[in-house]
Scaffold this motif. Sequence first.
Motif, PDB file in Angstrom:
ATOM      1  N   LYS A  97       0.863  -1.192   0.000  1.00  0.00           N
ATOM      2  CA  LYS A  97       0.000   0.000   0.000  1.00  0.00           C
ATOM      3  C   LYS A  97       0.899   1.242   0.000  1.00  0.00           C
ATOM      4  O   LYS A  97       1.225   1.803   1.050  1.00  0.00           O
ATOM      5  CB  LYS A  97      -0.926  -0.032   1.206  1.00  0.00           C
ATOM      6  CG  LYS A  97      -1.888  -1.218   1.193  1.00  0.00           C
ATOM      7  CD  LYS A  97      -2.757  -1.233   2.423  1.00  0.00           C
ATOM      8  CE  LYS A  97      -3.779  -2.356   2.387  1.00  0.00           C
ATOM      9  NZ  LYS A  97      -3.135  -3.698   2.359  1.00  0.00           N
ATOM     10  N   HIS A  98       1.280   1.673  -1.196  1.00  0.00           N
ATOM     11  CA  HIS A  98       2.279   2.735  -1.326  1.00  0.00           C
ATOM     12  C   HIS A  98       1.826   4.051  -0.697  1.00  0.00           C
ATOM     13  O   HIS A  98       2.639   4.779  -0.119  1.00  0.00           O
ATOM     14  CB  HIS A  98       2.626   2.946  -2.799  1.00  0.00           C
ATOM     15  CG  HIS A  98       1.481   3.444  -3.625  1.00  0.00           C
ATOM     16  ND1 HIS A  98       0.426   2.632  -3.987  1.00  0.00           N
ATOM     17  CD2 HIS A  98       1.223   4.666  -4.145  1.00  0.00           C
ATOM     18  CE1 HIS A  98      -0.424   3.344  -4.698  1.00  0.00           C
ATOM     19  NE2 HIS A  98       0.026   4.577  -4.813  1.00  0.00           N
ATOM     20  N   HIS A  99       0.531   4.362  -0.779  1.00  0.00           N
ATOM     21  CA  HIS A  99       0.061   5.635  -0.239  1.00  0.00           C
ATOM     22  C   HIS A  99       0.218   5.693   1.279  1.00  0.00           C
ATOM     23  O   HIS A  99       0.523   6.750   1.843  1.00  0.00           O
ATOM     24  CB  HIS A  99      -1.403   5.868  -0.631  1.00  0.00           C
ATOM     25  CG  HIS A  99      -2.346   4.814  -0.148  1.00  0.00           C
ATOM     26  ND1 HIS A  99      -2.368   3.537  -0.660  1.00  0.00           N
ATOM     27  CD2 HIS A  99      -3.301   4.853   0.824  1.00  0.00           C
ATOM     28  CE1 HIS A  99      -3.303   2.832  -0.031  1.00  0.00           C
ATOM     29  NE2 HIS A  99      -3.876   3.606   0.866  1.00  0.00           N
TER      30      HIS A  99
ATOM     31  N   HIS B  38       3.927   6.447   2.137  1.00  0.00           N
ATOM     32  CA  HIS B  38       4.221   7.868   1.984  1.00  0.00           C
ATOM     33  C   HIS B  38       3.688   8.664   3.178  1.00  0.00           C
ATOM     34  O   HIS B  38       4.371   9.551   3.702  1.00  0.00           O
ATOM     35  CB  HIS B  38       3.623   8.402   0.682  1.00  0.00           C
ATOM     36  CG  HIS B  38       4.386   8.022  -0.541  1.00  0.00           C
ATOM     37  ND1 HIS B  38       5.337   8.833  -1.105  1.00  0.00           N
ATOM     38  CD2 HIS B  38       4.344   6.898  -1.303  1.00  0.00           C
ATOM     39  CE1 HIS B  38       5.850   8.231  -2.175  1.00  0.00           C
ATOM     40  NE2 HIS B  38       5.262   7.063  -2.315  1.00  0.00           N
ATOM     41  N   GLU B  39       2.481   8.355   3.624  1.00  0.00           N
ATOM     42  CA  GLU B  39       1.896   9.063   4.761  1.00  0.00           C
ATOM     43  C   GLU B  39       2.695   8.802   6.036  1.00  0.00           C
ATOM     44  O   GLU B  39       3.010   9.732   6.790  1.00  0.00           O
ATOM     45  CB  GLU B  39       0.449   8.628   4.953  1.00  0.00           C
ATOM     46  CG  GLU B  39      -0.507   9.123   3.874  1.00  0.00           C
ATOM     47  CD  GLU B  39      -1.906   8.586   4.063  1.00  0.00           C
ATOM     48  OE1 GLU B  39      -2.188   8.002   5.135  1.00  0.00           O
ATOM     49  OE2 GLU B  39      -2.738   8.737   3.140  1.00  0.00           O
TER      50      GLU B  39
END
Length: 334
Positions: free
Chosen positions: A196-198, A201-202
Motif C-alpha cells: 500500500k504505497h500511499h 508515503h503518509e
Amino acid sequence: MNSYKKIEAEILSASNILITAHKSADGDSVGSSIGLLHFIEKLGKKATICHPDKAPKFLDFLDLSCITSMDQEPEKVTATFEEADLIFCLDYNATDRVGKDMQPLLEAATCTKIMIDHHLDPQDFANITVSETSASSTAELIVELIEQSENGALLDEKIGTPLYLGILTDTGSFRFNSVKPRTHEVLAKLLAAGVKHHLIHELLNDTNTASRLRLQGFAMSQKMEILDENAVAIIPLTKEELEKYDYKKGDTDSLANLALSIKGMKAAIVLSERDGIIKISFRSKGKENPVNGLAAEHFDGGGHANASGGMSELSMRETLDKLKSLLAEYFPAN
C-alpha cells in the motif's frame, strides 16, 4: 548458475543467517534488511539482523524490534556473528562501512559472505558479490533476488513494504536520476504483491515533531549560506544548536534536499556536529555536478554521484574553511 540462484542455494543450506548493513542507518539499509529477513523467514530459515547503530525514529512504523544494534547490545551482536554460517552485507561495499566496532567481527568471520550493493568501487571481501551501480537502491536488488529465485511467488505485502520504503527513500521519492525503467517495473511488482504505497508515503512524511520543524526552520532561515558564484548552499549546524532544538536522529535528513530545491543551485551541503565529529551530507543535481568525488577525496566518505556522505574531525570553522576552498574546483563559476 547466476549470482541470484547461488544466493538462494546458500540461504536454503544455511542454518544461522546474519543480515548486516552500514553504519548510520537509512531507509534503504533498513528496508532492504527487513525485506530480506521476511523473505528468508518465509523460506523457513532462521535469520537475524545486526546493524552498527539504531535506525532513525522516522522509520519506527516498520517495527524495528527485529534489529539488534551493536551500539546497544554488543555482546548479543558478537554472539550472533560467531554463530552465523552465512552473512549478508547489504547496502555497503567495504568492511569499514559497518563502523570500527563491528568491522573486526565481520572481517574475522570465516563463513560465506554475500554482498548486495549499488555503490561504486566495491571492495573484494565477499564470497558472492552482486554490485549493480546502475540500480536505484539495494532494496531494488533484493526485489530482483526474490523475483529470480525459485520462490519468487512468496513476495507479499510484508516482504514488499520495507523494500518499497528502501527504494522510495534512496531515490528521493523517485526524483533522482538513478531511477530507471527497471525501477518502475520493480515498483509495479511490489504494488501487485499488495504493498500500500500511499500509506508508506503518509507514515514516512506525516510524522514531523514540532522540534524537528523548528530545527529545520532555524537551519533554513538562520544558518543557510548561499555561495552564488558556485551555486552551492551550505548549512552548518553545531552541537549546541542541535541540542537547543532537541535533535533526534534523522531530523536533518531532508535539509540538503530542501536547500537543493532552490532555483539555480548545483549542490547543497549540510554539516552537523555529532558524536565528536562533523558529519556531512552532500546532494547535487545532474551528471555534470557529482559530489561523490568531493566526499571521497577530502572528507573520508563517498556514495552516489548526486548523494554522498562524509565526515571531518576538524572544528566546524576549519571544516567550513576547507570545504569552501574546494568549491571552485568542483563547482566552478559559470
